[in-house]
Write a protein that holds these residues in place. Structure first.
Motif, short mmCIF file in Angstrom:
data_model
loop_
_atom_site.label_atom_id
_atom_site.label_comp_id
_atom_site.label_asym_id
_atom_site.label_seq_id
_atom_site.Cartn_x
_atom_site.Cartn_y
_atom_site.Cartn_z
N GLU A 140 51.46 92.48 -20.15
CA GLU A 140 51.63 93.91 -19.88
C GLU A 140 52.19 94.17 -18.48
OE1 GLU A 140 48.99 97.99 -19.75
OE2 GLU A 140 48.05 96.15 -20.44
N LEU A 156 54.25 98.99 -20.92
CA LEU A 156 54.25 99.70 -22.20
C LEU A 156 55.29 100.81 -22.22
CD1 LEU A 156 50.42 100.07 -22.88
CD2 LEU A 156 51.97 98.32 -23.72
N VAL A 157 56.09 100.82 -23.28
CA VAL A 157 57.10 101.85 -23.50
C VAL A 157 56.92 102.37 -24.93
CG1 VAL A 157 59.57 102.32 -23.78
CG2 VAL A 157 58.77 100.92 -21.86
N TYR A 158 56.89 103.68 -25.09
CA TYR A 158 56.79 104.30 -26.42
C TYR A 158 58.19 104.60 -26.94
CZ TYR A 158 55.68 107.67 -30.10
OH TYR A 158 55.60 108.34 -31.30
N LEU A 200 55.91 100.22 -28.16
CA LEU A 200 55.01 100.78 -29.16
C LEU A 200 55.82 101.67 -30.12
CD1 LEU A 200 52.06 101.71 -26.79
CD2 LEU A 200 52.33 99.65 -28.20
N SER A 246 51.46 104.82 -22.42
CA SER A 246 52.74 104.22 -22.04
C SER A 246 53.19 104.67 -20.66
CB SER A 246 53.82 104.58 -23.08
OG SER A 246 53.49 104.04 -24.35
N LYS A 247 53.91 103.80 -19.99
CA LYS A 247 54.46 104.11 -18.67
C LYS A 247 55.78 104.87 -18.78
CE LYS A 247 51.35 102.00 -16.16
NZ LYS A 247 50.49 102.73 -15.20
N ILE A 288 58.76 106.61 -21.94
CA ILE A 288 59.09 106.91 -23.32
C ILE A 288 60.61 106.79 -23.48
CG2 ILE A 288 58.95 109.37 -22.75
CD1 ILE A 288 58.46 109.99 -25.68
#
Length: 387
Positions: free
Chosen positions: A204, A209-211, A241, A309-310, A312
């Motif tokens: 991670e 994290l990216v949506y 994600l 998430s960090k 999008i």
């Protein structure tokens, strides 16, 4: 520094099967995996009680005090093994909560979590029809439903999910009051590639994290191939994600289509979205009762993915504006996540999409080239990943 990750969720959502397959890709990682049920069996044996997959629910409901003692001792053993381990990541897998008949069985209590002190909680979820098929193909569980497919109601399965998620949220809220911080709760669809799970658990920091946000319904096959290709490119650099990794919406869409064609229809025929072959016939009334809960769960789940998430990444390869995408962008804006928008059309989007889509860290722009957008995300990662 050790990290404890609780992997949980509703029963029969394929949690352990998915985890065990994914961990085959983790040979080089420093981790230990604790399957709570194995510890329950071990403690039960020490106490002269044989606990099996077939009898565990009935035993827990008919002997709640003894089962609580066995479960508490199982968590104590796990905590001891974590403390004595030299591994970095400690994965603890157990169901969250399960209601059956007149009783309920807890996978863990507040005291268990206070002992465990999880850093992250990942709720593993599968789509409702796959859960139903898993029950049908499991002789022990199918017998519990009287070996009748019609007894396995979608309404029951969505409530299993609801109960499991609420149990986690309630206990984590109580943990916070006790001064134990859980970094996040994440609702994770098991249709994600195994590598995404590996990145989520172990990488991670390197792959934040990216949506991935995109219009999800009413498009041609070529559109979804493009989305999948973008997902794969983005996943080389980030833990991506995907809301499509848990897709119950197509049940509702198929219901709407068939009722519109035949308002008096009693049975809804639905093909398996993954193999396109197997057909289920579901009671119209059951789908209607489950739909309201499914719709709400879909929104809450997608917002949960955005919130953890960090950044999008909006892949808007469609001119028609999606209310869902706009809502996700607004949620990302609220939580101060970086927003990147790929919109390749000459016609301007809605002013709201344009506003939200120009909130990436170093430049106020939308992107007409998807590779340029990925490059910008990589270049600017140090700004938004630390937020």
């Amino acid at each position: 520094m050790k990290e404890v990750i609780l992997l949980t969720g509703p029963p029969l959502n394929g949690r352990d099967e998915y985890i065990e397959e994914a961990l085959k890709l983790a040979e080089k990682e420093s981790y230990a995996y604790y399957h709570v049920f194995e510890y329950l069996k071990e403690v039960g044996k020490e106490r002269g009680v044989k606990i099996t997959r077939k009898n565990v629910l009935d035993f827990a409901i008919s002997h709640p005090d003894l089962m609580n003692d066995i479960r508490d001792e199982a968590f104590e053993k796990i905590r001891m093994h974590i403390d004595n381990s030299d591994k970095k990541f400690h994965l603890v897998s157990t169901p969250s909560l399960f209601r059956w008949g007149s009783g309920s069985v807890l996978g863990f209590t507040l005291s268990n979590l206070k002992l465990l002190k999880p850093d992250r909680v990942i709720i593993m979820l599968d789509d409702i029809l796959s859960v139903r098929r898993r029950i049908i193909n499991d002789p022990e569980w199918f017998e519990r439903f009287g070996k009748e497919k019609d007894n396995i109601k979608l309404t029951t399965l969505v409530m299993w999910r609801e109960d499991a998620i609420n149990h986690v949220k309630t206990l984590i809220h109580e943990l916070k009051k006790e001064g134990i911080e859980v970094r996040y709760i994440l609702q994770f669809g098991i249709r994600h590639p195994y590598q995404t799970f590996i990145d989520l658990i172990f990488h991670e920091k390197e792959k934040p994290l990216v949506y991935l946000s995109y219009p999800m319904t009413g498009h041609e096959e070529e559109y979804y191939h493009r989305v999948r290709g973008f997902y794969e490119k983005l996943s080389k650099y980030f833990t991506v994600l995907d809301p499509g990794a848990l897709d119950d919406w197509w049940i509702v869409a198929e219901y709407d289509n068939q009722v519109e064609k035949n308002p008096g229809i009693k049975k809804i025929r639905i093909k398996n979205i993954f193999d396109g072959e197997e057909v289920e016939e579901l009671e119209r009334e059951d789908i209607e009762q489950a739909t309201d809960i499914l719709r709400r769960q879909l929104v809450e789940r997608d917002f949960n993915l955005v919130d953890v998430s960090k950044a999008i990444a909006v892949y808007h390869y469609a001119e028609g504006i999606s209310a869902g995408v706009i809502s996700e962008m607004a949620e990302a804006y609220r939580t101060l996540a970086a927003i990147y928008l790929y919109y390749p059309f000459k016609r301007r989007p809605s002013p709201f999409m344009e506003f939200y889509g120009m909130q990436n860290p170093s430049r106020r722009t939308m992107f007409k080239n998807e590779d340029e957008m990925i490059s910008a995300m990589i270049e600017e990662k140090e700004y938004w990943a630390k937020a």
